[in-house]
Design a protein around this motif. Structure first.
Motif, PDB file in Angstrom:
ATOM      1  N   GLY A  20       0.804  -1.217   0.000  1.00  0.00           N
ATOM      2  CA  GLY A  20       0.000   0.000   0.000  1.00  0.00           C
ATOM      3  C   GLY A  20       0.835   1.264   0.000  1.00  0.00           C
ATOM      4  O   GLY A  20       2.018   1.246   0.331  1.00  0.00           O
ATOM      5  N   THR A  21       0.205   2.356  -0.360  1.00  0.00           N
ATOM      6  CA  THR A  21       0.884   3.649  -0.352  1.00  0.00           C
ATOM      7  C   THR A  21       1.252   4.045   1.075  1.00  0.00           C
ATOM      8  O   THR A  21       2.329   4.584   1.328  1.00  0.00           O
ATOM      9  N   ALA A  22       0.353   3.750   2.013  1.00  0.00           N
ATOM     10  CA  ALA A  22       0.601   4.119   3.409  1.00  0.00           C
ATOM     11  C   ALA A  22       1.216   2.965   4.191  1.00  0.00           C
ATOM     12  O   ALA A  22       2.189   3.149   4.914  1.00  0.00           O
ATOM     13  N   GLY A 147      -5.091   4.487   1.556  1.00  0.00           N
ATOM     14  CA  GLY A 147      -4.325   5.722   1.600  1.00  0.00           C
ATOM     15  C   GLY A 147      -3.965   6.261   0.239  1.00  0.00           C
ATOM     16  O   GLY A 147      -3.913   7.461   0.033  1.00  0.00           O
ATOM     17  N   GLY A 148      -3.672   5.370  -0.694  1.00  0.00           N
ATOM     18  CA  GLY A 148      -3.180   5.844  -1.979  1.00  0.00           C
ATOM     19  C   GLY A 148      -4.264   5.968  -3.013  1.00  0.00           C
ATOM     20  O   GLY A 148      -4.333   6.937  -3.749  1.00  0.00           O
ATOM     21  N   ASP A 171      -3.763  10.283   1.403  1.00  0.00           N
ATOM     22  CA  ASP A 171      -2.747  11.325   1.231  1.00  0.00           C
ATOM     23  C   ASP A 171      -3.367  12.624   0.743  1.00  0.00           C
ATOM     24  O   ASP A 171      -2.936  13.713   1.126  1.00  0.00           O
ATOM     25  N   LYS A 198      -6.263  14.605  10.852  1.00  0.00           N
ATOM     26  CA  LYS A 198      -7.333  13.847  10.184  1.00  0.00           C
ATOM     27  C   LYS A 198      -7.827  12.701  11.062  1.00  0.00           C
ATOM     28  O   LYS A 198      -9.030  12.518  11.252  1.00  0.00           O
ATOM     29  N   GLY A 279     -10.157  -0.365   3.814  1.00  0.00           N
ATOM     30  CA  GLY A 279      -8.971   0.504   3.762  1.00  0.00           C
ATOM     31  C   GLY A 279      -9.061   1.560   4.851  1.00  0.00           C
ATOM     32  O   GLY A 279     -10.138   1.822   5.406  1.00  0.00           O
ATOM     33  N   GLY A 280      -7.941   2.176   5.163  1.00  0.00           N
ATOM     34  CA  GLY A 280      -7.884   3.133   6.259  1.00  0.00           C
ATOM     35  C   GLY A 280      -8.868   4.282   6.112  1.00  0.00           C
ATOM     36  O   GLY A 280      -9.423   4.777   7.099  1.00  0.00           O
ATOM     37  N   GLY A 281      -9.101   4.712   4.877  1.00  0.00           N
ATOM     38  CA  GLY A 281     -10.014   5.825   4.640  1.00  0.00           C
ATOM     39  C   GLY A 281     -11.430   5.541   5.114  1.00  0.00           C
ATOM     40  O   GLY A 281     -12.195   6.458   5.432  1.00  0.00           O
ATOM     41  N   LEU A 283     -12.241   4.511   7.803  1.00  0.00           N
ATOM     42  CA  LEU A 283     -12.360   4.874   9.221  1.00  0.00           C
ATOM     43  C   LEU A 283     -12.703   6.347   9.428  1.00  0.00           C
ATOM     44  O   LEU A 283     -12.946   6.777  10.554  1.00  0.00           O
ATOM     45  N   LEU A 284     -12.721   7.125   8.360  1.00  0.00           N
ATOM     46  CA  LEU A 284     -13.065   8.545   8.509  1.00  0.00           C
ATOM     47  C   LEU A 284     -14.538   8.635   8.940  1.00  0.00           C
ATOM     48  O   LEU A 284     -15.429   8.226   8.197  1.00  0.00           O
TER      49      LEU A 284
HETATM   50  P1  ADP Z   1      -2.885   1.985   1.729  1.00  0.00           P
HETATM   51  O1  ADP Z   1      -3.586   0.725   1.336  1.00  0.00           O
HETATM   52  O2  ADP Z   1      -2.891   2.999   0.646  1.00  0.00           O
HETATM   53  O3  ADP Z   1      -1.522   1.745   2.260  1.00  0.00           O
HETATM   54  P2  ADP Z   1      -4.378   1.873   4.205  1.00  0.00           P
HETATM   55  O4  ADP Z   1      -5.578   1.063   3.876  1.00  0.00           O
HETATM   56  O5  ADP Z   1      -3.290   1.193   4.962  1.00  0.00           O
HETATM   57  O6  ADP Z   1      -3.766   2.590   2.916  1.00  0.00           O
HETATM   58  O7  ADP Z   1      -4.881   3.137   5.013  1.00  0.00           O
HETATM   59  C1  ADP Z   1      -3.986   4.129   5.405  1.00  0.00           C
HETATM   60  C2  ADP Z   1      -4.683   5.455   5.328  1.00  0.00           C
HETATM   61  O8  ADP Z   1      -5.792   5.439   6.210  1.00  0.00           O
HETATM   62  C3  ADP Z   1      -3.772   6.604   5.738  1.00  0.00           C
HETATM   63  O9  ADP Z   1      -3.981   7.678   4.846  1.00  0.00           O
HETATM   64  C4  ADP Z   1      -4.289   6.924   7.128  1.00  0.00           C
HETATM   65  O10 ADP Z   1      -4.097   8.283   7.444  1.00  0.00           O
HETATM   66  C5  ADP Z   1      -5.770   6.616   6.982  1.00  0.00           C
HETATM   67  N1  ADP Z   1      -6.424   6.388   8.264  1.00  0.00           N
HETATM   68  C6  ADP Z   1      -6.065   5.520   9.240  1.00  0.00           C
HETATM   69  N2  ADP Z   1      -6.890   5.632  10.294  1.00  0.00           N
HETATM   70  C7  ADP Z   1      -7.801   6.589   9.979  1.00  0.00           C
HETATM   71  C8  ADP Z   1      -8.911   7.187  10.653  1.00  0.00           C
HETATM   72  N3  ADP Z   1      -9.275   6.797  11.875  1.00  0.00           N
HETATM   73  N4  ADP Z   1      -9.600   8.161  10.016  1.00  0.00           N
HETATM   74  C9  ADP Z   1      -9.238   8.557   8.789  1.00  0.00           C
HETATM   75  N5  ADP Z   1      -8.218   8.036   8.087  1.00  0.00           N
HETATM   76  C10 ADP Z   1      -7.500   7.082   8.676  1.00  0.00           C
END
Ligand code: ADP
Ligand code: MG
Length: 332
Positions: A20-22, A147-148, A171, A198, A279-281, A283-284
């Motif tokens: 992943g990007t993050a 993230g990406g 990002d 964020k 994905g992490g997004g 969780l927003l």
């Molecule tokens: P990638 O697959 O691109 O590596 P991930 O699925 O691992 O990304 O998610 C990472 C992204 O999720 C990062 O941009 C991080 O800031 C974001 N993230 C993690 N926790 C939260 C949250 N609670 N609220 C919003 N964004 C979040």
């Protein structure tokens, strides 16, 4: 992380990687997720010598002395710094598969929008990192918003019907916060600070169950745009939501387009079963509610949004010998 076993079984050499990007996650066959670290490499400035990779390297972002550069080898879901990516993959494979790795087979998740050149770069880097065979699977099979990239896919009977990969993700949300603080408060903040804002107080929409989200504040440290003096500033949740509006709207627009492109017979299924965010997004807070409001379709957040893709690659790794539904190994 499980102990490195002395008699590594043949099966545990096979791994799935969510590159992943993050964050990068590695799933080892028979063991589950054994590694989960930021996709960052710290190198000695002006060289390609890696000083640290992963968690240790992320600590250095934004606060590196002149002699160290923190590199994020992926941008928007694809490799942008080839050498650093190879170094990172090699490091993670070694860490996940200790001992000899003569026959490691890898399943690597890639965003659906990657070009043939980008696919080759990933296969090449994985091969150089020690993989004997590399299978690429498309990330939207786990319908990722990470993230990406934000992946929007309509999945039916195990195949992707329509998919749309837009290069807006975590990002871009961080960058939107940095821009906002620079424009509205004349303060320059780093990307890690923006990410902290964020995660701490960001949201996409009001969440009725969490009224406290509306009143949160977060104090950031930055440098004044003019004069460059250090300064602290208290940001309010409402400002952050406004700052995130544009990239969030871009994600919603992509969902709408994917729904429009969806064959009519499947639209009914989507209406009924809903949309799952991973994905992490995902969780927003409020992203799900805002998407429901915009599309009229129920939206759910996956149970482990940060692990979904790695677990999906793990499912494929466990089935490597039968190759059920897995594409043939890709050529470097
Ligand atoms: P990638 O697959 O691109 O590596 P991930 O699925 O691992 O990304 O998610 C990472 C992204 O999720 C990062 O941009 C991080 O800031 C974001 N993230 C993690 N926790 C939260 C949250 N609670 N609220 C919003 N964004 C979040
Ligand atoms: Mg991901």
């Amino acid at each position: 992380m499980p102990q490195a076993s002395t008699n590594t079984t043949a099966s545990s050499r096979d791994i799935g990687m969510d590159l992943g990007t993050a964050n990068t996650l590695v799933y080892a066959r028979g063991h589950g997720i054994v590694l989960n670290e930021p996709s960052v490499v710290a190198v000695k400035a002006g060289t390609t010598t890696a000083l640290a990779v992963g968690t240790e390297a992320k600590e250095t972002i934004g606060r590196t002395p002149g002699s160290i550069t923190a590199i994020r080898p992926l941008k928007d879901g694809v490799i942008c710094d080839y050498e650093a990516a190879e170094e990172m993959i090699r490091h993670f494979v070694r860490k996940a598969v200790p001992g000899r790795r003569p026959r490691t087979r890898m399943v690597v998740c890639v965003p659906s929008g990657v070009t043939p050149v980008e696919r080759r770069a990933i296969v090449h880097a994985s091969t150089r990192a020690g993989a004997k065979t590399v299978h690429l699977i498309e990330e939207p099979m786990a319908a990722t918003i990470g993230g990406g990239t934000s992946e929007v896919a309509v999945i039916s009977l195990g195949g992707i019907v329509t998919s749309r990969s837009l290069r807006v993700g975590g990002d871009r949300l961080d960058a939107a916060i940095m821009d906002y603080v620079r424009k509205e408060h004349s303060l320059l903040i780093g990307e890690r600070t923006a990410e902290n804002v964020k995660v701490a107080i960001g949201s996409a929409w009001p969440v009725p169950d969490r009224p406290e989200l509306e009143t949160l504040t977060f104090t950031v440290r930055g440098r004044e745009k003019v004069g460059g003096m250090p300064k602290t500033l208290s940001l309010a949740a409402a400002e952050v939501r406004a700052a995130l509006d544009e990239p969030v709207e871009a994600i919603i627009a992509a969902v709408r387009t994917a729904l429009e492109e969806c064959p009519p017979e499947l639209s009914g299924d989507v209406m009924e079963h809903g949309i799952v965010l991973t994905g992490g997004g995902a969780l927003l807070p409020g992203l799900d509610l805002r998407m429901t409001s915009a599309t009229g379709i129920p939206v759910f957040v996956a149970d482990n949004p940060l692990d979904c893709v790695a677990l999906g690659s793990g499912r494929c790794v466990e089935d490597l010998d039968t190759l059920g539904g897995l594409p043939a190994p890709a050529k470097a």
